[in-house]
Design an enzyme around this catalytic site. Structure first.
Site, PDB file in Angstrom:
ATOM      1  N   HIS A  44       0.800  -1.239   0.000  1.00  0.00           N
ATOM      2  CA  HIS A  44       0.000   0.000   0.000  1.00  0.00           C
ATOM      3  C   HIS A  44       0.828   1.284   0.000  1.00  0.00           C
ATOM      4  O   HIS A  44       0.252   2.369  -0.037  1.00  0.00           O
ATOM      5  CB  HIS A  44      -0.950   0.008   1.199  1.00  0.00           C
ATOM      6  CG  HIS A  44      -2.046  -1.010   1.105  1.00  0.00           C
ATOM      7  ND1 HIS A  44      -2.965  -1.039   0.078  1.00  0.00           N
ATOM      8  CD2 HIS A  44      -2.372  -2.053   1.906  1.00  0.00           C
ATOM      9  CE1 HIS A  44      -3.807  -2.047   0.258  1.00  0.00           C
ATOM     10  NE2 HIS A  44      -3.474  -2.689   1.357  1.00  0.00           N
ATOM     11  N   ARG A  69       6.700  -6.334   2.828  1.00  0.00           N
ATOM     12  CA  ARG A  69       5.407  -6.847   2.369  1.00  0.00           C
ATOM     13  C   ARG A  69       5.274  -6.583   0.892  1.00  0.00           C
ATOM     14  O   ARG A  69       5.174  -5.428   0.456  1.00  0.00           O
ATOM     15  CB  ARG A  69       4.259  -6.186   3.132  1.00  0.00           C
ATOM     16  CG  ARG A  69       2.896  -6.710   2.662  1.00  0.00           C
ATOM     17  CD  ARG A  69       1.790  -6.373   3.615  1.00  0.00           C
ATOM     18  NE  ARG A  69       1.399  -4.975   3.581  1.00  0.00           N
ATOM     19  CZ  ARG A  69       0.295  -4.502   4.147  1.00  0.00           C
ATOM     20  NH1 ARG A  69      -0.517  -5.329   4.801  1.00  0.00           N
ATOM     21  NH2 ARG A  69       0.000  -3.218   4.074  1.00  0.00           N
ATOM     22  N   ASP A  83      16.309 -11.337  -3.133  1.00  0.00           N
ATOM     23  CA  ASP A  83      17.617 -11.038  -3.741  1.00  0.00           C
ATOM     24  C   ASP A  83      18.176  -9.684  -3.285  1.00  0.00           C
ATOM     25  O   ASP A  83      19.397  -9.530  -3.172  1.00  0.00           O
ATOM     26  CB  ASP A  83      17.533 -11.067  -5.279  1.00  0.00           C
ATOM     27  CG  ASP A  83      17.583 -12.488  -5.836  1.00  0.00           C
ATOM     28  OD1 ASP A  83      17.880 -13.420  -5.061  1.00  0.00           O
ATOM     29  OD2 ASP A  83      17.330 -12.664  -7.042  1.00  0.00           O
ATOM     30  N   GLU A 148      -6.512 -12.315   6.752  1.00  0.00           N
ATOM     31  CA  GLU A 148      -7.271 -11.056   6.728  1.00  0.00           C
ATOM     32  C   GLU A 148      -8.546 -11.145   5.895  1.00  0.00           C
ATOM     33  O   GLU A 148      -8.954 -10.180   5.267  1.00  0.00           O
ATOM     34  CB  GLU A 148      -6.380  -9.889   6.288  1.00  0.00           C
ATOM     35  CG  GLU A 148      -5.528 -10.129   5.055  1.00  0.00           C
ATOM     36  CD  GLU A 148      -4.597  -8.953   4.746  1.00  0.00           C
ATOM     37  OE1 GLU A 148      -4.670  -7.911   5.397  1.00  0.00           O
ATOM     38  OE2 GLU A 148      -3.794  -9.102   3.802  1.00  0.00           O
ATOM     39  N   ASP A 174      -8.348  -5.242   6.571  1.00  0.00           N
ATOM     40  CA  ASP A 174      -8.956  -6.085   5.536  1.00  0.00           C
ATOM     41  C   ASP A 174      -9.933  -7.090   6.129  1.00  0.00           C
ATOM     42  O   ASP A 174     -10.969  -7.393   5.516  1.00  0.00           O
ATOM     43  CB  ASP A 174      -7.861  -6.805   4.739  1.00  0.00           C
ATOM     44  CG  ASP A 174      -7.284  -5.903   3.660  1.00  0.00           C
ATOM     45  OD1 ASP A 174      -8.055  -5.430   2.811  1.00  0.00           O
ATOM     46  OD2 ASP A 174      -6.067  -5.651   3.684  1.00  0.00           O
TER      47      ASP A 174
HETATM   48  C1  3PY Z   1      -4.685  -4.851   7.467  1.00  0.00           C
HETATM   49  O1  3PY Z   1      -5.031  -4.377   8.560  1.00  0.00           O
HETATM   50  O2  3PY Z   1      -5.469  -5.274   6.615  1.00  0.00           O
HETATM   51  C2  3PY Z   1      -3.263  -4.949   7.142  1.00  0.00           C
HETATM   52  O3  3PY Z   1      -2.912  -5.515   6.158  1.00  0.00           O
HETATM   53  C3  3PY Z   1      -2.274  -4.310   8.044  1.00  0.00           C
HETATM   54  O4  3PY Z   1      -2.434  -4.575   9.283  1.00  0.00           O
HETATM   55 MG    MG Z   2      -4.397  -5.879   4.811  1.00  0.00          MG
END
Ligand code: 3PY
Ligand code: MG
Length: 252
Positions: A44, A69, A83, A148, A174
């Site tokens: 993000h 991430r 890498d 999530e 999420d």
């Molecule tokens: C979320 O809350 O969805 C995340 O990916 C980060 O915590």
């Molecule tokens: Mg998330």
């Protein structure tokens, strides 16, 4: 030694800071603060491989485990992140054991996995200076999968059982969206789902992590025995302090 894996092994809660500014200068400032891990967000935040690598270089002198991430858990993205030198990956939106198995394979060289081989040209191997890199790096890889969604909640035990999955991390934002409470991670139904997920992850014997909603949430998670928790974000620190400073000095 992977510092996050070390904290898991010692049963010590690892306290982290989210990095979304995509900037090596501010990453260096934050690394000086003494967090156990820092998350560099390719999902993000406006990061490229180049900005991620610059941030890795900026925090290299400090005893902090950099976690990356990727935008999505695809093998070609994972090999690029590894890498440039990340050892710890947080993969968003993992929903099945089969998907987790593919992710583990993407982090391992043949014959165990499918990670493409670069030795002398990768920063990860010290540009060839670490001759045993290919045969030993799997010990230092830490693969964290994000739980999530409603679909992921159903599969916690199966995902946790996949060899090579080192920890499970709840994404409250999420998850709230998936459970029908978009923008409301504090909704009782979301919080109940998180509590249930945490208990089940613990029962599987795997470390659990979460993105804390505020200081009180972080403290409660730590008291509840969580293995690793993100305490806040670089953007939050900057914007909150910028607002508070002005408010403190502006005549009412
Ligand atoms: C979320 O809350 O969805 C995340 O990916 C980060 O915590
Ligand atoms: Mg998330």
């Amino acid at each position: 030694m992977n510092l996050l894996k070390q904290a898991f092994a010692e049963g010590r809660p690892a306290l982290g800071l989210w990095q979304a500014l995509a900037n090596p200068y501010t990453a260096e400032i934050c690394a000086r603060a003494g967090y156990d891990w820092m998350l560099f967000d390719g999902e993000h935040a406006p990061n490229t491989l180049q900005t991620l690598m610059a941030q890795l270089q900026a925090v290299a002198p400090f005893p902090v485990e950099p976690v990356a991430r990727p935008p999505i858990g695809e093998a070609h993205v994972i090999k690029q992140y590894l890498d440039i030198g990340f050892r710890t990956l947080l993969i968003p939106m993992v929903e099945s054991a089969a998907q987790a198995e593919r992710l583990v394979a993407a982090t391992r060289f043949p014959p165990v996995g499918i990670r493409g081989v670069a030795s002398a040209t990768s920063r990860a191997s010290g540009f060839g200076a670490q001759p045993d890199y290919l045969t030993t790096i799997h010990e230092d890889i830490c693969l964290i999968v994000q739980i999530e969604s409603r679909a992921a909640l159903d599969q916690i035990e199966a995902i946790a059982a996949v060899p090579g999955v080192d920890a499970l991390f709840i994404g409250p934002a999420d998850l709230a969206g998936s459970l029908g409470h978009l923008g409301a991670p504090r909704h009782p139904e979301v919080q109940a789902a998180i509590a249930d997920a945490m208990a089940r992850i613990a029962k599987c014997g795997k470390p659990s992590g979460i993105f804390a909603l505020d200081v009180d949430d972080a403290k409660a998670r730590i008291a509840g025995g969580i293995s690793f928790v993100s305490l806040g974000t670089d953007i939050g620190l900057l914007s909150n302090n910028a607002r508070n400073l002005l408010a403190a000095c502006r005549p009412a």
